[in-house]
Design a protein around this motif. Structure first.
Motif, mmCIF file in Angstrom:
data_model
loop_
_atom_site.group_PDB
_atom_site.id
_atom_site.type_symbol
_atom_site.label_atom_id
_atom_site.label_comp_id
_atom_site.label_asym_id
_atom_site.label_seq_id
_atom_site.Cartn_x
_atom_site.Cartn_y
_atom_site.Cartn_z
ATOM 1 N N PRO A 1 0.935 -1.231 0.156
ATOM 2 C CA PRO A 1 -0.204 -0.011 0.003
ATOM 3 C C PRO A 1 0.796 1.026 -0.079
ATOM 4 N N SER A 2 0.380 2.341 -0.466
ATOM 5 C CA SER A 2 0.964 3.727 -0.376
ATOM 6 C C SER A 2 1.014 3.944 1.213
ATOM 7 N N SER B 1 2.207 6.412 4.304
ATOM 8 C CA SER B 1 2.326 7.802 4.857
ATOM 9 C C SER B 1 3.065 7.961 6.034
ATOM 10 N N GLY C 1 -2.617 -1.408 10.227
ATOM 11 C CA GLY C 1 -2.228 -0.133 9.195
ATOM 12 C C GLY C 1 -0.884 0.405 9.602
ATOM 13 N N ASP D 1 -0.487 2.944 7.034
ATOM 14 C CA ASP D 1 -1.820 2.958 5.575
ATOM 15 C C ASP D 1 -2.777 3.821 5.997
ATOM 16 N N GLU D 2 -2.855 5.023 5.684
ATOM 17 C CA GLU D 2 -3.953 5.979 5.927
ATOM 18 C C GLU D 2 -5.208 5.572 5.653
ATOM 19 N N SER D 3 -5.602 4.559 4.663
ATOM 20 C CA SER D 3 -6.566 3.875 4.436
ATOM 21 C C SER D 3 -6.975 2.840 5.300
ATOM 22 N N VAL D 4 -6.197 2.477 6.258
ATOM 23 C CA VAL D 4 -6.631 1.424 7.334
ATOM 24 C C VAL D 4 -6.631 2.381 8.423
ATOM 25 N N SER E 1 -6.254 6.008 10.557
ATOM 26 C CA SER E 1 -6.219 7.555 10.383
ATOM 27 C C SER E 1 -5.173 8.457 11.318
ATOM 28 N N THR F 1 -8.496 14.204 8.513
ATOM 29 C CA THR F 1 -7.378 13.404 7.880
ATOM 30 C C THR F 1 -6.211 14.465 7.482
ATOM 31 N N THR G 1 -4.970 14.369 4.595
ATOM 32 C CA THR G 1 -5.044 14.721 3.446
ATOM 33 C C THR G 1 -5.923 15.991 3.180
#
Length: 144
Positions: A3-4, A6, A33, A51-54, A56, A127, A129
């Motif tokens: 995964p991408s 952060s 994550g 992994d910020e999709s997992v 935060s 987030t 983002t």
């Protein structure tokens, strides 16, 4: 496929012993994550690769905050996400932009380190983002 990831840095209030830093690293590392954690005593910061999709930034900040509270750290010193802004001067404009975001409880501007510290409410859905996008929208270059 990897995964991408952060790379987030959190200011950790209060002085941590090596044992306490180890406990904090273990606590954060138990979250899904989270891939890598390093506590820097010199910077009083915890660097997290995740992994910020997992997981935060909000969840990580909450864990750091809970840990600080359990250690009896003053409630005036709250954990914060470190955002790097090149050529940062003492500029209340940046602070006002970030304080207007839902979920931000405070901002500390550290021009000597080219950083701002963003504190989160313990509940919320902020987030990284959203933080970076808001700064970029205002023409401010920022990174985590």
């Amino acid at each position: 496929m990897k995964p991408s990831l952060s790379r987030l840095t959190f200011f950790v209030p209060g002085h941590l012993s090596k044992l306490e830093a180890g406990f904090l690293e273990e606590r954060l590392g138990s979250l899904p994550g989270v891939y890598r954690i390093h506590f820097s005593e010199a910077q009083q910061a915890c660097k997290v690769e995740c992994d910020e999709s997992v997981v935060s930034a909000q969840e990580l900040a909450n864990r750091v905050w809970e840990d600080s509270r359990q250690r009896g750290t003053s409630s005036n010193d709250t954990p914060a996400l470190v955002v790097k802004i090149p050529r940062l001067t003492t500029n209340l404009y940046v602070g006002n932009i970030l304080c207007s975001l839902p979920g931000v409880s405070g901002v500390v501007i550290r021009p000597d380190l080219q950083q701002i510290l963003v504190s989160f409410h313990s509940e919320g859905n902020l987030t990284t983002t959203l933080i970076l996008n808001e700064l970029h929208r205002e023409g401010i270059t920022a990174a985590l």
